[in-house]
Design an enzyme around this catalytic site. Structure first.
Site: not given
Lengths: 415, 144
Positions: A130, A208, A211, A234, A373
């Protein structure tokens, strides 16, 4: 990735009743919300806990000596403990509240990167990132004279680890930064393997998890990473809050990121000294109610169980891939269902994703169309944009059927 | 008429499938490339002036984009041919929107305006006139 049979199967229909957003019609149709990877919908329990906090316990935290300030402080610090438990961090002081995962990664890129990167150094990211885990590193590498290297993708949309030695030969690797689950293709990445590689190179590993944290257990100690970034929005929590986990020794050695109130130890004309962890990285008034909501969202998800959520999403992904596979002129991107989270990216031949999404919206189906993104990934796929349908614990199969029906209409309009 | 027939009316789909003025131009008198950062769509516009150096003799465009952006740019090429560069550089966007003739959400408005904005930048660059406020920064940030 092997999927373990969950103890109890998740009841999406019952869960769905907790989400007020589904109580309306969109363009006269039931809402098929297939954009949870961008941001999830919110359960009533979380919303009520935020309202309760504002209604009964609201005041600024930490310095107040009156009862409301004490309640608010306890609520904020209670939420921090819930985040700690969620990611199994060894110490609650390692949990820094930030606005979102993007801010968490910026914090590391600036505070660690500016003082530890220089010419000859290498920052390694992947083609699957991303922009939030790509642009900060590109920028800080540029500022410090370090180089940015990319781990490429296979045709199936999975990381190609065959060239790691060649990457290592390009310079001194200082940072490896990758996501755990791709927001665009749903690919589940072999983070443990990459952490081991990063540490062999003497590099830190920045994960990261924006997600992955909504969908599976993220255990920072099992991962072995050095920093992990997550966003509440999220995972059934409110927008405006996220968390960075980092190792105490790294966080202590770092300069602060944002400066101002609350993050200080003492302020004198000649010199200001920084507060202890986590306060050193939490300048200004905290997102208090948002943190409380984040905590409530974690409670909500844990009561259902991450094993059940993960297994259910694999089921939905497999069902969606099967149903979409019935359509002619449809290109699917990414790995097989068993190696991806509940995210499906595709293109309809001859129809731009914006047009697909528009015609679907008119039928009550919300998907995302665009580059997600992930422009470096789009370049790799040779497209400007894709359509993305993404699922969560409240998604039911009828919504995927509604998507497939909608795509038939798209084909008709553009026939 | 249902909603998607309204938006994807025949004339839009016709311009999308059979774009007028589609292609590239060697030695164009004016050219620019524009991007919509929301979706990554790209359009390049090429203009040839007539002998007077003021009248738009030919306009071509290339790139990729959604039906709205491609159809709007195709319609634009028909609209501006034979008009003075200076007038087109100041063209009121409503003139194009009237031609497109469909209801547009704010996001889709950006799609519809991509071609016109890029054409305006091309003309201002060619004529050496300063970019108006709304386009300032566009050249630097999104055009190569």
């Amino acid at each position: 990735m092997a999927v373990q049979a969950p103890k109890k199967r998740l009841d999406a229909r019952a869960i769905r009743a907790d989400f007020p957003i589904f109580e309306q019609l969109i363009h006269g149709q039931p809402l098929a919300f297939l954009d949870s990877a961008a941001s999830s919908q919110k359960p009533r329990q979380m919303l009520e806990e935020m309202t309760e906090f504002y209604s009964t316990s609201y005041a600024n935290v930490h310095r107040g000596v009156y009862v409301l300030a004490e309640r608010a402080t306890a609520a904020l610090e209670g939420a921090r403990e819930k985040v700690r438990a969620l990611v199994n961090a060894p110490d609650v002081r390692e949990i820094i509240f930030v606005r979102n995962a993007t801010e968490a990664i910026n914090l590391v890129a600036y505070s660690w990167g500016l003082n530890n990167l220089g010419p000859g150094d290498l920052v390694v990211v992947t083609e699957l990132e991303h922009h939030s885990n790509f642009v900060p590193w590109q920028y800080i590498a540029g500022r410090t004279g370090a180089k940015l290297a990319m781990i490429p993708l296979t045709d199936e949309g999975e990381l190609d680890l065959s060239g790691l030695d060649a990457i290592a030969a390009q310079g001194q690797i200082k940072v490896v930064a990758t996501n755990q689950v791709s927001n665009s293709l749903g690919t589940i990445n072999p983070v443990e393997k990459l952490v081991a590689w990063a540490h062999d190179q003497g590099a830190i590993f920045v994960c990261d998890a924006a997600q992955s944290a909504p969908h599976m257990t993220v255990d920072v100690q099992a991962l072995g990473a050095d920093f992990v970034a997550i966003s509440a929005h999220k995972m059934c929590g409110p927008s405006g809050v996220g968390a960075l986990w980092g190792r105490t020794e790294l966080l202590r050695a770092m300069e602060p990121f944002l400066l101002g109130g609350h993050m200080i130890n003492s302020v004198r004309l000649e010199k200001t000294t920084w507060g202890e962890l986590p306060h050193k990285f939490e300048a200004g008034t905290a997102p208090m109610a948002e943190a409380v909501g984040f905590g409530a969202a974690i409670d909500y998800l844990q009561a259902i169980g991450f094993d059940a959520i993960e297994a259910y999403e694999h089921e939905l992904a497999a069902y969606a891939l099967g149903r979409l596979g019935e359509l002619d002129g449809l290109t699917l991107y990414g790995p097989p269902a068993d190696r991806r989270a509940g995210i499906v990216s595709f293109n309809v031949e001859g129809v731009h994703p914006h047009d697909v999404a528009q015609i679907l919206d008119m039928q009550g189906v919300a998907i995302r169309a665009g580059h997600h993104c992930c422009q470096p990934l789009m370049q790799k796929l040779g497209v400007a944009a894709t359509n993305r349908a993404s699922f969560y614990l409240y998604t039911v199969r009828e919504e995927i059927d509604q998507l497939v029906e909608g795509l038939h209409t798209v084909r008709k309009v553009f026939a | 008429m249902n909603e998607f027939d309204q938006m994807y009316r025949e004339v839009i789909l016709d311009h999308y499938k059979n774009p007028r003025g589609h292609g590239e131009m060697e030695n164009a008198d004016a050219e620019a490339e524009g991007q919509n950062p929301l979706c990554g769509d790209e359009v390049s516009i090429y203009v040839a002036f007539a002998d007077d150096g003021e009248t738009i003799d030919e306009v071509k465009f290339s790139g990729r984009g959604c039906a709205i952006s491609q159809a709007a740019t195709s319609m634009l090429t028909e609209m501006v041919r034979g008009r003075k560069a200076i007038d087109v550089a100041r063209l009121d966007k409503d003139e194009l929107l009237e031609e497109i003739g469909i209801p547009l959400t704010p996001v889709r408005l950006k799609c519809a305006m991509l071609g016109l904005t890029t054409l305006k930048v091309a003309l201002h660059k060619a004529k050496g006139t300063p970019l108006p406020d709304g386009l300032a920064g566009f050249d630097e940030l999104e055009l190569s």
